[in-house]
Design an enzyme around this catalytic site. Structure first.
Site, PDB file in Angstrom:
ATOM      1  CB  CYS A  58      62.790  51.715  54.027  1.00  0.00           C
ATOM      2  SG  CYS A  58      63.345  51.119  55.631  1.00  0.00           S
ATOM      3  CB  CYS A 128      53.260  63.903  54.792  1.00  0.00           C
ATOM      4  SG  CYS A 128      54.448  62.622  55.222  1.00  0.00           S
ATOM      5  CG  PHE A 795      58.523  66.028  48.613  1.00  0.00           C
ATOM      6  CD1 PHE A 795      58.281  67.053  49.516  1.00  0.00           C
ATOM      7  CD2 PHE A 795      58.658  64.733  49.090  1.00  0.00           C
ATOM      8  CE1 PHE A 795      58.178  66.786  50.877  1.00  0.00           C
ATOM      9  CE2 PHE A 795      58.551  64.456  50.441  1.00  0.00           C
ATOM     10  CZ  PHE A 795      58.320  65.474  51.339  1.00  0.00           C
ATOM     11  CD  GLU A 799      53.226  68.278  38.612  1.00  0.00           C
ATOM     12  OE1 GLU A 799      54.127  68.605  39.400  1.00  0.00           O
ATOM     13  OE2 GLU A 799      52.900  68.967  37.633  1.00  0.00           O
ATOM     14  NE  ARG A 909      59.499  71.881  49.360  1.00  0.00           N
ATOM     15  CZ  ARG A 909      59.384  71.508  50.643  1.00  0.00           C
ATOM     16  NH1 ARG A 909      59.948  70.390  51.064  1.00  0.00           N
ATOM     17  NH2 ARG A 909      58.702  72.237  51.494  1.00  0.00           N
ATOM     18  CB  ALA A1076      53.494  75.524  40.318  1.00  0.00           C
ATOM     19  CD  GLU A1258      57.785  74.441  43.475  1.00  0.00           C
ATOM     20  OE1 GLU A1258      58.321  73.720  42.640  1.00  0.00           O
ATOM     21  OE2 GLU A1258      56.896  75.261  43.200  1.00  0.00           O
TER      22      GLU A1258
END
Ligand SMILES: Cc1cc2nc3c(=O)[nH]c(=O)nc-3n(C[C@H](O)[C@H](O)[C@H](O)COP(=O)(O)OP(=O)(O)OC[C@H]3O[C@@H](n4cnc5c(N)ncnc54)[C@H](O)[C@@H]3O)c2cc1C
Ligand code: FES
Ligand code: FES
Length: 1314
Positions: A58, A128, A795, A799, A909, A1076, A1258
């Protein structure tokens, strides 16, 4: 190894001591810190020394990923002190005479893990892993100072760290083994609460133990790295001038600071201002070693703190004073301690100074109102002068101004002891309880005439109610009544910065009321004659400070069947295979890849307008920035500027921008810091065009993508005619930022021939990255290699949106011929890359008196932003889940995808399902209220049964939801607790509890048929080791671990023989995105198929040598010239569903779950506590219960953020305000349910997926809706109590249910007074 930034003279090298292992490690700190100093210090990067454990997530002190330990010899205390620090905030000069330890300095997989690293890894606390080094260091720090901490101390130590994946529970459970009051006895003691002593189910073996604490190495404090002896010798560093660490905003003429600035110290805001506001300070003074500024003196009237004392020192001193002094003397101290409880994390408190906090003069400081109300004294000095003043309403004459003259500095603050008859309270209210950025803060003091109820002095000071800390003087001087005062003195303009006007004004009254009740209560204890009246017992709980009990948890899963071979690892809680490396800082993320020779940095140049024509782009100033190489724009593109899933996006905006954050171009320079300066120097002029920001705007202007989507079944009109009751309404669900801890990152490297390029990308979608890059460069895909080692969280956010960065970086490589790197800063990432779609629903539901639903119509609108991306698919998913788990005979759902001028929203998600199901539970809760029936009864009554058809006409088979429901209802003791809650609510006027149980049903499949395919590649080497590759990316969800488990069972070899290195386009091509929830199903089956091919080839050798080993068969096959590599491929059954006919095959199967949550709200402030959550989740036959429970908890906590905490805020012009952890609040360690119980449904094999498992990524997210509706239940109770204030039985509570919304919904006399 000594380390020094190049350019420092020998003497300075000594002062910047970093030694041995620590030296290398500290390089990353210096790298980040370097960003805050002048360019000439940007010399060294972590990569030059090859260590990169400390993470940057951050850059503003809000996430703790960069936590390191600073150690120094404290000459005032004569001892070595260790304290945590945020590397991203500390100026480089703060390393002077300081030893730095980072995660690599305490343990390693190559030698020995530190017990903290071992326990977080083995207790499944690292998914992660991007947050893990920082969390490890915070815990390590605590143990360094307190080897036997309490659970409360552990929670405190972790307050400054964020994790987006785990849901925090496993981390706390792992670290609990260090706690003296919570340590696991390994089942040996007689503590019935020990996780090892839980009762086992008789019929199937249910295990409560995801790890075995007996395996853990003991903590041995004698083994810690020693403090460098050379830093122990000599006097305190003097007041040497370090010309390199020049500068200060701090006036330093006094004490000779101006001429001879003292070395080493800590400053925050200069760093933040340099980073985020592009400011340069010519001189930074670090006062950490100046005795006068760091002393603590206990005087006659109070305790005096040197202005540079860190807040941790203030906290510790006041805690000691509270323990030692009579209670009446420490009223003010306790007020300050209450504020400091909610003051960010230990990292910040250890270095932020009390003087810095005062002089920053923040209008929302939470300490200044307390200091002002207490009448603290400030000693101010300048060359030859010294004055002491009382901090009163005159001290802050304007916004961020103080009474100090330009030559003056604050020397000390004296915090007074309170007197007999004096009472003090402090309050701070933020958007979330653990949010350190307050909305309103307050310090309140009253002094009574001795022995009377007569007020002698009264002080009411507020932060957050003006551009400075203010005192309600007219009220306290009795010139106004309370109500007048609030109307006159605590006014806020409707457009006041920070918004939330009604909430903030109500809070000022709520605080005062709490203060009044608290004083009454305290007086009751000292005044036996009750001169001041008695406290109504139902009001008493309003005076209690926000307190959380220590967390407890239970996780239950079915053990593998008796008789399963020990070597068969499927179904066992194997830790994430990368966890140990992640805990040691050895796991390599994209930006950890060492820098290449001649590597360049890229920074995106983005629009500041929501919708405008680009009139001009002037790069002349940017070109003057040191290290400038080039500016890239649409004119530099050799291939196509068109990109995106639907070719409706641009790599660089041409002529027109359509959102704030729209990428216009990019600058390329030699370093990231120069790139930042150059990007900010690019001048763009615009001609504004009308912009559409909200869903309402889009509806008004008919601004949509495509046509209306619709699912319809039954006869809606007839249904509504039949209904006894009809309820209609509108409901809004805000968006959500992914907040993966690792921001988007791409490194692209030219390969030198035939236009080949290799990209290292943090992406969930290697295929589209390859395709989009090839498209922009105008080359075939076979020249572009995309490689993904691991992601620090995705999440859904990586994608498609990762390609925004990858295409620009690839273009920079094409243009410069050099390797190029770009990692987005957090604020850029949040601004540019979109998130979860906000939804607006207009619904109408018809039902019988019994609660049975007969008709439902919902019109859904989503805010898609400026490009289509996946928005239509998201809306389709919403329509498929709009009935949630309920059978509705007559139903119509429509969906419109709104085209607006916000950055394009994308996959997240749950992909539209959580929004649709929250809408469903909204009308469901209204049916229950309208019918006067228990909500759980109405839900159960309408629930599907085995064999029912959904509204899209899919038959429900293997329907385990009712089992989940009944188990959850029973295990949560729902009915008994409901009665207890009713009793609690009767006995407490200003605190209310609520309870809710909700089900979820989540369809598993990509709705686009061809995406339901996967490939795998297996390579067997002659030593028997196996290199496995498949199409999915590892982003913390444990996919690689599960794939190794699948291969291990299939090949019947231990997991240690199987390795997954990365995901890449040259091993498995044309992969579907890792999305998915279906990656395990698809890739698992592909891996299985590949294994079968290998097994088939080995079969003759096994037959020939049945007693041989795996290695024997492999080598025999090799020597017989048999191929030992194989691909595997799998495609799921074809999706044939059609919207036109509302029929066909859609989902492969459904995942089910149920959650029951209990909350407590504070009706006066809107605070809420998550008291308990019970979840029963059907994950089929779990491949790995630890990973599956991790997914359940992680998703639930992410959902908890979505529905109760996380709020994206935009200006009316479409500019995102919430661009970092200071303004956007994701759940923290303190947000999770105090009692968190997760149980995986037993005996529920799923014949549709690999080894009878089910998808889990999900589906559990929506279960956090149980918290949202428990809050609503509690608000119902509050409103029922205050009947007179215009209360309606049905009321609107949009998501997220923030403190503001909760407070405003609790209608009472204070809410009506503002
Ligand atoms: C992540 C984060 C969380 C935070 N949370 C909170 C919170 O919960 N509540 C809250 O109130 N604040 C909060 N803050 C603000 C924080 O308290 C202040 O930034 C900090 O106390 C400043 O201390 P410092 O030593 O870094 O001061 P610096 O940044 O070094 O100084 C701040 C200013 O004061 C001047 N100054 C410093 N010392 C003196 C002196 N002795 N005499 C004259 N001028 C001086 C400096 O020149 C500078 O202009 C937060 C900040 C961050 C980054
Ligand atoms: S990177 Fe330093 S606190 Fe987030
Ligand atoms: S494991 Fe904590 S952020 Fe991913």
């Amino acid at each position: 190894m000594a380390w020094r930034p190049a350019g420092l003279r020998e003497k300075q090298q000594q002062s910047l001591h970093v030694s041995g292992k620590v030296a290398a490690v500290a390089s990353r700190i210096a790298y980040y810190l370097g960003t805050f100093t002048n360019a000439k210090y940007q010399i060294i990067s972590s990569n030059m020394l090859g260590l990169s454990g400390t993470k940057l997530a951050c850059g503003e002190g809000g996430c703790g990923a960069c936590t390191v330990m600073f150690s120094k010899y404290d000459h005032l205390q004569n001892k070595i002190v260790h304290f945590p620090a945020n590397a991203c905030l500390a100026p480089i000069c703060s390393l002077h005479h300081v030893s730095v330890t980072t995660v690599e300095g305490i343990g390693s997989t190559k030698t020995r893990l530190h017990p903290v690293q071992e326990r977080i890894a083995k207790s499944h606390g690292s998914q992660c892993g991007f947050c893990t080094p920082g969390i490890v260091m915070s815990m390590y720090m605590l143990l360094r100072n307190q080897p036997e901490p309490t659970m409360e101390e552990i929670e405190d130590a972790l307050q400054g760290n964020l994790c987006r994946c785990t849901g925090y529970r496993p981390i706390l459970q792992g670290f609990r083994t260090f706690a003296r009051d919570g340590g696991c006895c390994g089942g040996k003691g007689d503590n019935p609460n020990c996780c090892m002593n839980q009762k086992k189910d008789q019929t199937v073996t249910l295990s409560p133990s995801l790890f075995n604490p007996e395996e853990f190495m003991p903590l041995d404090p004698t083994q810690e790295p020693i403090f460098p002896p050379e830093l122990l010798v000599g006097d305190a560093p003097g007041r040497e001038i370090h010309e390199n660490f020049i500068s200060s905003k701090m006036p330093g003429a006094a004490l000779g600071i101006k001429d001879r600035p003292a070395t080493s110290g800590f400053h925050f805001f200069p760093g933040i201002e340099m980073k985020f506001k592009n400011k340069l300070f010519p001189l930074i003074v670090c006062p950490a070693w100046i005795p006068e500024l760091n002393s603590v003196e206990h005087g006659e009237e109070g305790i005096s703190f040197g202005a540079s004392c860190p807040l941790s020192c203030v906290e510790k001193t006041l805690l000691d004073a509270v323990a030692q002094l009579p209670t009446h003397k420490t009223e003010v101290f306790r007020g300050i301690l209450e504020q400091l409880r909610w003051f960010s994390g230990k990292q910040l408190k250890s270095v932020a100074s009390v003087g810095g906090n005062i002089i920053t003069a923040s209008p929302i400081s939470d300490l200044n109102p307390v200091f002002m109300a207490s009448g603290a004294k400030l000693t101010i000095v300048s060359r030859g002068t010294r004055r002491t003043i009382r901090m009163d309403h005159t001290f802050f004459p304007g916004y961020r101004k103080t009474l100090l003259g330009p030559e003056e500095i604050l020397l000390a603050i004296e915090i007074p002891y309170s007197r007999e008859g004096e009472f003090f309270s402090a309050f701070k209210q933020s958007s979330g309880r653990e949010d350190y950025i307050p909305k309103v803060t307050s310090g309140m003091r009253v002094l009574f005439q001795p022995g009377t109820a007569q007020i002698k002095e009264l002080a009411l000071c507020y932060g957050g109610m003006a551009d400075r800390t203010i005192s309600a003087l007219k009220t306290t001087r009795k010139q106004l009544t309370c109500v007048q005062a609030w109307q006159e003195e605590l006014q806020l303009a409707p457009d006041a910065p920070g918004g939330m006007i009604e909430f903030r004004r109500t809070l000022t009254l709520s605080f005062f009321f709490k203060f009044y009740l608290t004083v009454l209560q305290k007086l009751g204890k000292v005044d036996s004659e009750d001169k001041c009246g008695k406290l109504d017992p139902t009001f008493a709980s309003a005076t209690l400070l926000f307190q959380k009990d220590p967390p407890t948890n239970v996780q239950l899963f079915q053990e593998v069947p008796k008789g399963q071979s020990e070597d068969d690892i499927v179904g066992r809680p194997l830790p994430h295979l990368g966890a140990a490396m992640q805990a040691c800082g050895e796991a390599v993320y994209c930006d950890d890849i060492p820098h290449y020779q001649n590597e360049l940095s890229l920074r995106l140049v983005t629009s500041t307008r929501a919708h405008a024509k680009i009139k001009s782009i002037d790069t002349s100033e940017a070109q003057k920035v040191q290290g400038f190489v080039c500016f890239l724009s649409v004119d530099d593109i050799p291939g196509s500027n068109k990109t995106g899933y639907f070719n409706d996006e641009t790599v660089f905006a041409k002529d027109e921008v359509t959102c704030v954050g729209h990428i216009i171009g990019a600058v390329v320079t030699d370093t990231p810091e120069h790139a930042q300066r150059a990007a900010q120097a690019v001048k763009i002029t615009y001609e504004d065009l009308p912009a559409i920001i909200t869903i309402e705007d889009a509806i008004k202007h008919n601004s949509f993508y495509g046509s209306e989507l619709k699912i319809e079944k039954g006869d809606l009109q007839k249904g509504f005619l039949e209904a006894d009751n009809i309820v209609s309404g509108e409901f809004y669900i805000g968006g959500q930022e992914h907040f993966y801890l690792e921001t988007h990152c791409t490194i692209a490297v030219p390969k030198g021939e035939a236009g080949e390029m290799e990209l290292f990308v943090s992406t969930e979608n290697t295929m589209k990255t390859q395709a989009f890059v090839a498209n922009v460069l105008g080359v075939p895909a076979n020249q572009i290699l995309v490689r993904v080692k691991r992601l620090g969280g995705g999440f859904g956010g990586k994608e498609t949106r990762s390609t925004l960065v990858s295409t620009a970086v690839a273009l920079a490589v094409y243009k410069t011929g050099c390797p190029v790197r770009c990692m987005l800063d957090r604020d850029e990432d949040m601004l540019i890359t979109g998130g979860r779609h906000p939804f607006l629903a207009r619904y109408k539901v018809g039902f019988m008196k019994t609660g049975r639903i007969v008709a439902l119509e919902v019109n859904h609108y989503s805010n898609a932003g400026n490009t289509l991306d996946l928005s239509e698919a998201v809306m389709q998913a919403a329509l498929f889940h709009m009935e949630s788990c309920y059978k509705i005979p007559n139903i119509r759902g429509t969906g419109r995808v709104c085209k607006t001028n916000l950055p394009s929203n994308t996959a997240f998600r749950g992909f539209g399902a959580p929004q649709a199901m929250l809408i469903a539970e909204q009308w469901m809760s209204e049916i229950a209220v309208t019918c006067g029936l228990p909500a759980e009864e109405v839900r159960r009554k309408n629930m599907y049964k085995e064999g029912d058809l959904t509204h899209f006409n899919q038959k429900l088979e293997g329907f385990t939801l009712t089992r989940c429901w009944d188990e959850c209802l029973a295990s949560s003791q729902y009915h008994a607790r409901k009665s207890e809650i009713d009793k609690f609510n009767k006995e407490n006027c200003w605190k209310k509890r609520g309870l809710c149980i909700v089900p979820t049903k989540f369809g598993i499949n990509f709705a686009i048929s061809f995406l339901n395919q996967a490939g795998a590649l297996i390579l067997v080497y002659t030593d028997g080791s196996v290199l496995l590759t498949h199409g999915g990316t590892e982003m913390g969800q444990g996919l690689h671990t599960k794939m190794v488990q699948v291969a291990s069972r299939a090949l019947k070899i231990p997991t240690s023989k199987i390795y997954i290195s990365e995901t890449s386009t040259n091993t498995v091509p044309n992969t579907s995105p890792t999305a998915a929830s279906i990656s395990t199903d698809l890739n698992g089956q592909a891996v299985y198929e590949a294994c079968q091919t290998i097994l088939k080839r080995l079969e003759p050798f096994k037959r020939k040598n049945p007693s041989g080993s795996w290695e024997d068969w492999v080598i025999a096959a090799y020597q017989d010239a048999v191929s030992l590599s194989a691909t595997g491929f799998y495609k799921a059954p074809e999706v044939t569903y059609s919207f036109e006919t509302n029929s066909g095959y859609l989902f492969n199967y459904f995942s089910y779950g149920v959650a029951c949550s209990e909350v407590e709200i504070d009706c006066l402030t809107g605070d809420h506590k998550n008291l308990r959550t019970d979840i029963v989740m059907d994950v089929g036959s779990s491949l790995n219960p630890a990973i599956d429970i991790g997914q359940v908890e992680g998703a639930f906590v992410q959902g908890l953020g979505l529905f109760t905490l996380e709020e994206l805020q935009y200006s009316p012009e479409g500019s995102l305000y919430t661009r970092g952890p200071s303004t956007y609040k994701i759940p923290t360690f303190g947000s999770i349910p105090i009692e968190f119980r997760v149980s995986l449904l037993r005996d529920s094999p799923n014949k549709k997926a690999i080894y009878a498992s089910k998808a889990v990524g999900e589906p559990p997210l929506f279960l956090a809706a149980s918290i949202f509706f428990a809050i609503k239940d509690a608000i119902h109770a509050a409103r029922a109590q205050h009947k007179d204030y215009n209360r309606k039985e049905l009321f609107r509570l949009d998501s997220p249910a923030t403190q503001e919304k909760i407070r405003n919904a609790c209608m009472d006399k204070f809410a009506t007074m503002v």
